[in-house]
Design an enzyme around this catalytic site. Structure first.
Site, short mmCIF file in Angstrom:
data_model
loop_
_atom_site.label_atom_id
_atom_site.label_comp_id
_atom_site.label_asym_id
_atom_site.label_seq_id
_atom_site.Cartn_x
_atom_site.Cartn_y
_atom_site.Cartn_z
N GLU A 132 33.95 27.19 9.86
CA GLU A 132 33.67 26.20 10.90
C GLU A 132 32.69 25.15 10.38
O GLU A 132 32.76 23.99 10.77
CB GLU A 132 33.12 26.87 12.16
CG GLU A 132 33.09 25.95 13.37
CD GLU A 132 32.82 26.68 14.67
OE1 GLU A 132 33.80 27.18 15.28
OE2 GLU A 132 31.64 26.78 15.06
N LYS B 87 41.07 23.04 23.06
CA LYS B 87 40.45 23.20 24.37
C LYS B 87 41.01 22.17 25.35
O LYS B 87 41.33 22.47 26.51
CB LYS B 87 38.94 23.05 24.28
CG LYS B 87 38.21 24.19 23.58
CD LYS B 87 36.72 23.90 23.61
CE LYS B 87 35.92 25.00 22.95
NZ LYS B 87 34.47 24.72 22.97
N LYS C 253 25.60 27.85 25.83
CA LYS C 253 24.63 26.75 25.83
C LYS C 253 24.84 25.86 27.06
O LYS C 253 23.89 25.49 27.74
CB LYS C 253 24.75 25.94 24.56
CG LYS C 253 23.73 24.81 24.46
CD LYS C 253 24.00 23.87 23.29
CE LYS C 253 23.79 24.54 21.98
NZ LYS C 253 23.89 23.57 20.84
N GLU D 8 36.08 30.47 28.18
CA GLU D 8 36.29 31.91 28.05
C GLU D 8 35.10 32.70 28.60
O GLU D 8 35.26 33.70 29.31
CB GLU D 8 36.52 32.29 26.58
CG GLU D 8 37.74 31.65 25.96
CD GLU D 8 37.46 30.32 25.30
OE1 GLU D 8 38.28 29.90 24.45
OE2 GLU D 8 36.43 29.67 25.62
N GLY E 198 25.92 26.79 17.34
CA GLY E 198 26.35 28.13 17.75
C GLY E 198 26.35 29.14 16.63
O GLY E 198 25.86 30.27 16.78
N ARG E 199 26.87 28.75 15.46
CA ARG E 199 26.96 29.72 14.36
C ARG E 199 25.63 29.95 13.67
O ARG E 199 25.54 30.77 12.76
CB ARG E 199 28.03 29.27 13.37
CG ARG E 199 27.88 27.85 12.87
CD ARG E 199 29.18 27.35 12.23
NE ARG E 199 29.11 25.96 11.80
CZ ARG E 199 29.35 24.93 12.60
NH1 ARG E 199 29.66 25.13 13.87
NH2 ARG E 199 29.31 23.70 12.13
N HIS F 86 41.87 50.56 0.22
CA HIS F 86 43.15 51.16 0.60
C HIS F 86 43.98 50.22 1.46
O HIS F 86 44.95 50.65 2.11
CB HIS F 86 42.91 52.49 1.32
CG HIS F 86 42.28 53.52 0.44
ND1 HIS F 86 43.00 54.44 -0.28
CD2 HIS F 86 40.97 53.74 0.12
CE1 HIS F 86 42.18 55.20 -0.98
NE2 HIS F 86 40.94 54.80 -0.75
#
Length: 539
Positions: free
Chosen positions: A347, A507, A202, A208, A261-262, A378
């Site tokens: 979040e 951050k 954005k 990153e 964002g999510r 499993h």
């Protein structure tokens, strides 16, 4: 836009006190096996048809009385007004002074706030996607999405889920981790002339993402790409068009500060999904989500699936004290759904203060985790069946596969049904004694002692969500279902589900520590961090 007034906090309502009394009188000792024995209509009463999703809630530790108390709690917490404020575009994200209008991203033209702007970007993005999908003309065969968090998890979940609808000549890859072990092996397999990079950020400043974008750009130029070609092989989903232009990107698709964002896969962040499945199927994804939006907004509370799921989450977290929930999708295409839901829920609702900034005395978000069935059986199902913690499980079944292996799919569905049944029924020591010994059992152990190891307590709750098939429309509905469920529990808890300040501290500290790794300066640091820096710098 208006600011939504804060309702009474849940723990200060009459309904909360009533629920606490109900839990002590009936909820603590509730037994699913007895509930089914008493009520032949339990499955019918506690099953709900929502758009594209059928839900069986009957294996949960609830009954009609529990739901009555929970619905009273929703009323006391002003849930209906908060829901209306969400859809209207009011400032439901108080700490950032923003609405949360992800629902507007999938609404038909003219039916939500900002409709003109939303549909202008949507049309431009889908036109662009169709041009790239003409691989004979574009020459593109590999898409690399560079993003992190919501700019990665949503598309990375949706693309494999809709593999049956994917363009056969396009491979979509995802890079998120700043660890070079993520991007480097991928670049070795690519050629610049055939590759399109999507930089999804954005702000176009995400540490990153921009670090990986710089690596991709350097690789492109060092492997035959030209500066003049950057604009054709790099595209951005961002609100910072100036930053993208400085990078050399000439094609950008924007979104707005009210897109969290999510909650962003419905926006330009969904470009890799559109490239994979095409414009028509992307519109179906949006349509499925919009259908669930209307269900959440309009269905009666007693038959409103996301609302009820969110209330059951409150019941489990705050009254039963369950700390986590496992998600087990019995469809390999949904292998990334648990990771996506981790961000969506933890979040959003991993908060310790209410909207007024006051510390809450009750638990909020559970830990959400899981793996696809049957792999999870499993790995961690042993703990679900016989561990000391009760962990509600969410089974997601898909009736019709998109492959021709009917026998395999029948086994998959049978396994999902069996696990839910086993969690509920359990097995007594007497039942274990009456069974033939398994071939793996020791011959030197007394049968009664072995039976103790083969006893299952049962009465462990689960929900089963059933899709007819995994299509763009049903996936859209499923994701929107989870979004509104998270909103419901957050609204009851009186927290802001749309900010994420907990991400910021790390951050900021990283910005301080990065130059210290180069300089070796440890002044003012705690002894542990200083010692680790010294160790990392040691030759």
């Amino acid at each position: 836009m208006t600011t939504t007034p804060l309702p009474q906090r849940c723990d200060r309502t009459a309904a909360w006190a009533a629920l606490a009394g109900h839990y002590e009188a009936h909820g603590r000792s509730f037994d699913l096996r007895e509930a089914f024995a008493r009520d032949a209509g339990r499955f019918a009463a506690l099953s709900i048809d929502a758009p594209e999703v059928f839900a069986d809630l009957s294996k949960n530790l609830i009954d009609t009385a529990t739901l009555h108390f929970l619905l009273d709690l929703a009323d006391d917490c002003g849930l209906a007004a908060r829901r209306s404020a969400l859809f209207a575009g009011d400032l439901v994200n108080g700490t950032e002074g923003r609405p949360a209008l992800h629902t507007a991203l999938r609404a038909p033209r003219g039916q939500a706030p900002f409709s003109t702007e939303v549909h202008a970007v949507l049309e431009a993005m889908l036109d662009y996607a169709e041009g790239v999908r003409d691989t004979a003309a574009s020459g593109i065969h590999h898409i690399v999405n560079i993003g992190i968090g919501g700019s990665d998890l949503g598309p990375q979940m949706a693309v494999p889920a809709l593999e049956a609808y994917a363009h056969p000549g396009l491979a979509v890859h995802f890079v998120s981790n700043v660890d070079g072990h993520d991007i480097t092996p991928l670049l070795r397999r690519l050629r610049p002339a055939e590759t399109l990079f999507i930089v999804s950020s954005k702000t176009f400043t995400t540490q990153e993402t921009m670090a990986n974008a710089a690596v991709a750009r350097a690789w492109f130029l060092s492997h035959g790409g030209r500066e003049a070609d950057i604009g054709r092989h790099f595209v951005a989903a961002t609100a910072n068009t100036a930053g993208a232009a400085a990078f050399g990107i000439t094609t950008t698709f924007g979104f707005w500060d009210w897109v969290g964002g999510r909650y962003s896969l419905w926006s330009a962040i969904g470009l890799p999904i559109a490239l994979a499945i095409g414009a028509d199927h992307f519109r179906e994804l949006l349509a499925g989500a919009h259908a669930m939006d209307r269900h959440f907004a309009e269905a009666p509370a007693a038959r409103n699936l996301p609302l009820l799921l969110g209330l059951v989450d409150v019941w489990y977290r705050n009254f039963h004290g369950f700390t986590s929930r496992s998600v087990a999708p019995y469809h390999q295409g949904l292998k990334r759904l648990p990771a996506y839901l981790q961000q969506l829920e933890m979040e959003s609702n991993g908060k310790r203060v209410d909207e007024a900034g006051e510390a809450v005395p009750y638990a909020t978000s559970p830990v959400v985790w899981g793996e696809p069935g049957t792999n999870g059986q499993h790995a961690y199902f042993q703990m679900l069946h016989q561990g000391t913690d009760v962990i509600p499980v969410e089974f997601i079944l898909v009736k019709h596969p998109t492959h021709a292996q009917a026998e395999l799919h029948a086994k998959l569905l049978a396994n999902g049904l069996a696990q839910a049944q086993a969690l509920m029924q359990g097995q007594t020591a007497q039942q274990a004694l009456g069974q033939a010994l398994p071939p793996t059992a020791s011959k030197n152990i007394e049968p009664a002692a072995l039976a103790a190891h083969r006893t299952f307590p049962g009465n462990r709750p689960s929900t089963t969500l059933l899709l007819e098939s995994l299509t763009p429309r049903s996936l859209g509905a499923l994701i929107a279902l989870y979004e509104h469920r998270v909103f419901t529990s957050g609204a009851v808890w009186g927290i802001n589900s749309f900010d994420q300040w907990g991400v910021e501290l790390g951050k900021a500290l990283c910005g301080d520590l990065l130059p210290r790794l180069a300089s070796g300066s440890t002044a003012g640091l705690d002894a542990s961090t200083a010692g680790l820096i010294a160790r990392l710098r040691r030759a």
